[in-house]
Design an enzyme around this catalytic site. Structure first.
Site, PDB file in Angstrom:
ATOM      1  N   CYS A  16       0.830  -1.203   0.000  1.00 55.63           N
ATOM      2  CA  CYS A  16       0.000   0.000   0.000  1.00 55.63           C
ATOM      3  C   CYS A  16       0.870   1.260   0.000  1.00 55.63           C
ATOM      4  CB  CYS A  16      -0.981  -0.034   1.161  1.00 55.63           C
ATOM      5  SG  CYS A  16      -2.345   1.156   0.992  1.00 55.63           S
ATOM      6  N   HIS A  34      -3.538  -5.152   0.570  1.00 55.03           N
ATOM      7  CA  HIS A  34      -3.058  -5.548   1.896  1.00 55.03           C
ATOM      8  C   HIS A  34      -3.098  -7.075   2.034  1.00 55.03           C
ATOM      9  CE1 HIS A  34      -2.638  -1.689   4.070  1.00 55.03           C
ATOM     10  NE2 HIS A  34      -3.463  -1.267   3.123  1.00 55.03           N
ATOM     11  N   GLU A  89      -1.626  -8.843   4.110  1.00 51.26           N
ATOM     12  CA  GLU A  89      -1.507  -9.270   5.511  1.00 51.26           C
ATOM     13  C   GLU A  89      -2.850  -9.491   6.191  1.00 51.26           C
ATOM     14  OE1 GLU A  89      -2.092  -4.883   5.968  1.00 51.26           O
ATOM     15  OE2 GLU A  89      -1.084  -6.183   4.522  1.00 51.26           O
TER      16      GLU A  89
END
Length: 240
Positions: free
Chosen positions: A112, A214, A216
């Protein structure tokens, strides 16, 4: 196991019953994701940029985490009314870390803001408020939450190789995006509205990839596992 450094926020935070102080912090999803991918995670709070080469000498890979908007003066732009307050300590620290990583051939993953920083480091620019360009807020529909949308990798790229197979929906939360690409960078994935969703370097050996989404916060480990594999081959730490 390779040692993966992850950059942090520098902001004011509250915790416990009474504490309200400046803090270097990182959402727990980042280290957890690195750990699930087979790496050892270490947080990299902002420091003097001059220390970046010494830090990178001890790491096997670098993750540039998401977070605050980059200072628009870094790409010679005036602040947009919707741009956030700059955090120059973090900006300059992460630019120095990225520069040291590229110079040493340390694998890098930008997430990001981290991808946007890679573009600015290469002389590129950012769109400071994406809804102005695409006409919708689908990349950031509600504060503090992640939405999902499909992305399409560019055939023949590392991004496409890593993400081959099932259609790819990614977690998104951003209101800025890549505008003009920096020198030596190529866009390697796009959203349906044309937003650049991944970047790679041309003519550079080693793993260096930026993604606008993202990873994660979702279960897909493919990108981070690729970073860990690259770190295992090239890293200096010798940890096991």
């Amino acid at each position: 196991m390779p040692l993966i450094g992850v950059t942090t926020y520098l902001t004011r935070a509250r915790w416990g019953a009474a504490w309200d102080l400046p803090a270097a912090l990182l959402p727990a999803a980042y280290p957890a994701h690195v750990q699930r991918a087979g790496g050892l995670a270490v947080m990299l709070p902002p420091d003097a940029p001059s220390t970046a080469p010494a830090v990178l000498a001890r790491l096997d890979a670098l993750v540039l985490a998401g977070g605050d908007d980059l200072d628009p003066t870094l790409y010679a732009a005036r602040p947009h009314p919707r741009s956030g307050t700059p955090v120059p300590e973090r900006d300059h620290w992460e630019l120095a870390l990225l520069n040291a990583a590229l110079n040493r051939g340390v694998p890098v993953l930008g997430i990001c803001r981290g991808m946007q920083l890679m573009n600015v480091h290469a002389g590129g620019t950012l769109c400071q408020h994406l809804p102005d360009e695409v006409g919708h807020d689908g990349h950031n529909p509600a504060p503090g939450t992640f939405a999902d949308h499909p992305v399409k990798p560019v055939p023949g790229t590392l991004t496409a190789t890593l993400l081959a197979g099932a259609p790819l929906d990614v977690a998104t939360h951003h209101h800025q995006s890549v505008a003009r690409l920096g020198a030596g960078l190529v866009a390697t994935a796009y959203a349906e509205d044309g937003t650049v969703e991944a970047l790679e370097y041309t003519g550079r050996a080693g793993f260096a990839l930026g993604v606008q989404w993202h990873p994660e916060v979702r279960d897909d480990l493919r990108v981070t596992e690729a970073l860990v594999r690259a770190a295992s081959l090239s890293g200096p730490s010798g940890l096991s």
